[in-house]
Design an enzyme around this catalytic site. Sequence first.
Site, PDB file in Angstrom:
ATOM      1  N   HIS A  17       2.266  -9.881   6.477  1.00  0.00           N
ATOM      2  CA  HIS A  17       2.437  -8.486   6.906  1.00  0.00           C
ATOM      3  C   HIS A  17       3.920  -8.152   7.069  1.00  0.00           C
ATOM      4  O   HIS A  17       4.388  -7.101   6.602  1.00  0.00           O
ATOM      5  CB  HIS A  17       1.696  -8.262   8.227  1.00  0.00           C
ATOM      6  CG  HIS A  17       1.987  -6.957   8.882  1.00  0.00           C
ATOM      7  ND1 HIS A  17       1.236  -5.824   8.663  1.00  0.00           N
ATOM      8  CD2 HIS A  17       2.966  -6.594   9.754  1.00  0.00           C
ATOM      9  CE1 HIS A  17       1.726  -4.826   9.374  1.00  0.00           C
ATOM     10  NE2 HIS A  17       2.782  -5.274  10.046  1.00  0.00           N
ATOM     11  N   GLU A  18       4.667  -9.054   7.714  1.00  0.00           N
ATOM     12  CA  GLU A  18       6.099  -8.814   7.914  1.00  0.00           C
ATOM     13  C   GLU A  18       6.852  -8.805   6.579  1.00  0.00           C
ATOM     14  O   GLU A  18       7.769  -7.996   6.379  1.00  0.00           O
ATOM     15  CB  GLU A  18       6.687  -9.883   8.844  1.00  0.00           C
ATOM     16  CG  GLU A  18       6.090  -9.903  10.244  1.00  0.00           C
ATOM     17  CD  GLU A  18       6.249  -8.585  10.975  1.00  0.00           C
ATOM     18  OE1 GLU A  18       7.247  -7.876  10.723  1.00  0.00           O
ATOM     19  OE2 GLU A  18       5.373  -8.250  11.789  1.00  0.00           O
ATOM     20  N   HIS A  30       6.653  -5.473   4.903  1.00  0.00           N
ATOM     21  CA  HIS A  30       7.636  -4.472   5.321  1.00  0.00           C
ATOM     22  C   HIS A  30       8.905  -4.575   4.468  1.00  0.00           C
ATOM     23  O   HIS A  30       9.505  -3.559   4.088  1.00  0.00           O
ATOM     24  CB  HIS A  30       7.992  -4.670   6.795  1.00  0.00           C
ATOM     25  CG  HIS A  30       6.957  -4.136   7.739  1.00  0.00           C
ATOM     26  ND1 HIS A  30       6.510  -2.845   7.710  1.00  0.00           N
ATOM     27  CD2 HIS A  30       6.277  -4.742   8.753  1.00  0.00           C
ATOM     28  CE1 HIS A  30       5.616  -2.660   8.661  1.00  0.00           C
ATOM     29  NE2 HIS A  30       5.445  -3.807   9.303  1.00  0.00           N
ATOM     30  N   GLU A  33       2.844   0.590   8.475  1.00  0.00           N
ATOM     31  CA  GLU A  33       1.996  -0.494   8.976  1.00  0.00           C
ATOM     32  C   GLU A  33       0.759  -0.679   8.095  1.00  0.00           C
ATOM     33  O   GLU A  33       0.358  -1.814   7.795  1.00  0.00           O
ATOM     34  CB  GLU A  33       1.582  -0.222  10.430  1.00  0.00           C
ATOM     35  CG  GLU A  33       2.723  -0.282  11.428  1.00  0.00           C
ATOM     36  CD  GLU A  33       3.453  -1.615  11.426  1.00  0.00           C
ATOM     37  OE1 GLU A  33       2.777  -2.659  11.312  1.00  0.00           O
ATOM     38  OE2 GLU A  33       4.684  -1.612  11.517  1.00  0.00           O
ATOM     39  N   ASP A  36      -0.089  -4.033   5.958  1.00  0.00           N
ATOM     40  CA  ASP A  36      -1.409  -4.671   6.042  1.00  0.00           C
ATOM     41  C   ASP A  36      -2.004  -4.851   4.650  1.00  0.00           C
ATOM     42  O   ASP A  36      -2.570  -5.910   4.332  1.00  0.00           O
ATOM     43  CB  ASP A  36      -2.357  -3.819   6.891  1.00  0.00           C
ATOM     44  CG  ASP A  36      -2.094  -3.949   8.388  1.00  0.00           C
ATOM     45  OD1 ASP A  36      -1.305  -4.836   8.775  1.00  0.00           O
ATOM     46  OD2 ASP A  36      -2.673  -3.168   9.162  1.00  0.00           O
TER      47      ASP A  36
END
Length: 379
Positions: A245-246, A249, A323, A327
Site C-alpha cells: 500500500h505504501e 503511494h 488511499e 489499496d
Amino acid sequence: RKVQLPEEVQSFYDAGKYEKAQKYHKTKDRFSFITSAFSFILSFVVLYFGLFGYIDAFLRPFIENEIILSLAFFGVLFIVSDLLNIPFQVYSTFVIEDRFGFNKTTPKTFILDKLKGYILAIIVGGALLGVLIFLIYEFGSQFWLYFWAVGAVFILIANMFYTSLILPLFNKLTPLEDGELKKAIEAYSNKINFPIDNIYVIDGSKRSKKANAFFSGIGKKKKIVLYDTLIENHTTEELVAVLAHEVGHFKKMHIVYGFGISILQMGLMLFIMSFMIFNENLSQALGAEQLALHVNLIAFGILYTPISKVLGIAGNIFSRKNEFEADEYAKQTYNADQLKNALKKLSVDSLSNLYPHEAYVFVHYSHPPLLKRLHALDK
C-alpha cells in the site's frame, strides 16, 4: 452510533471490543467539545479585550528592532498558548488514552518531547518567521514571491530529511533486521522491480500501542517506516500488504502531487496575505495602537480560516482518493485479502469508528472509513 454490533463486522469485531470502541469515541467527543469550547471562549476574550494589541504595546518599549519585536511577540503567544494547552494534553494522554489501554508515554518522555518541541520551534519556526518579516520590510507587497521560494525549498528539505534529521530527535529508528519479514519484502520488491533498501522500524511503542506505517522522502532519500507495534501485531503477509500500500503511494506519484499541491496552497495564501499585511485597520481591530506586522499576521490567520477550511476539505477528498488507489495497487501487486486482514486488525486495535457520519468524513477524514475500503477491495 450503532450501539449493537452490526452483523457485517461480527467476523472481526467482537462485542466487547466494539462496546469499548463506542465508549472511547464518546469520551473523546466529549473531551473534544470541552477543549473546543475553551478555545472558543479564550479566543473571544482575547479579541474582545484587544489582548494582542496589549502584548504589542507591552513589548515595544523594550525592543526597537521590528524583526526581534515580532519574534518576541510570537514567542510570548507560543509559550502562553502551550501552557494553557498542557493540562488538556496531560488529561488526554495520561487519563483518556491510558484508560483505554493505549498510552505508553511516561512523564519523562512527555516532558522531553515538550522541551525538544520548544527547541525546534525556536530554531525552525523562529528562522522562518524572521525571514518572513525581513522580506516584508525589504520588498513590501512583493514579499510573497520571495517567501514562496523560501517556503518551497523548506518544504522540499523537510520532505527529504524528516526521517533522517527530525524524527530521530523523538524516536529511535533502526534498520529492519534480517529474517522472514525482510526476505518477504525483498521478494515483493523484486517482483515489482522497486528497490526497497531503506526500511526502518520506529519505536512507536514508547508512546502508544497504536500502530502505523508511512512513506517519506523524495528520490534516493525515500524511506519506509514501520511501527514496532505494527510488526508485533501482524503476520508477515499482512505487513507486506501494508508495505505494498505504501509503495502504491510512491508508484502513483501521490507524494510528488502532495508536494506540488502544498506549494500551490502556500503561494495562494501568501498572495492573499500581500493585500492585507500593511492594513493598519487590522492591527487596530486587534487592539494595537499602530501598524504592527505581527498583529496583522494574526488577523490574517483569523480571516484566512474559511479559505483554509475549504482547501482542507479539497485536500481530504484528494487524500481519500489516493488511499483507494494505493489499496488497489496493493491488491493488484500483492494480495487483497491480506491487506483487508491488516486493515481490520488496525481498526480493531485502535478502536476506530466504523460508522462515522458521511458529512463528518467529507470534511475531516484524510482516509476513507474502514468499511468503504473493504468494500472497494471486494470489487
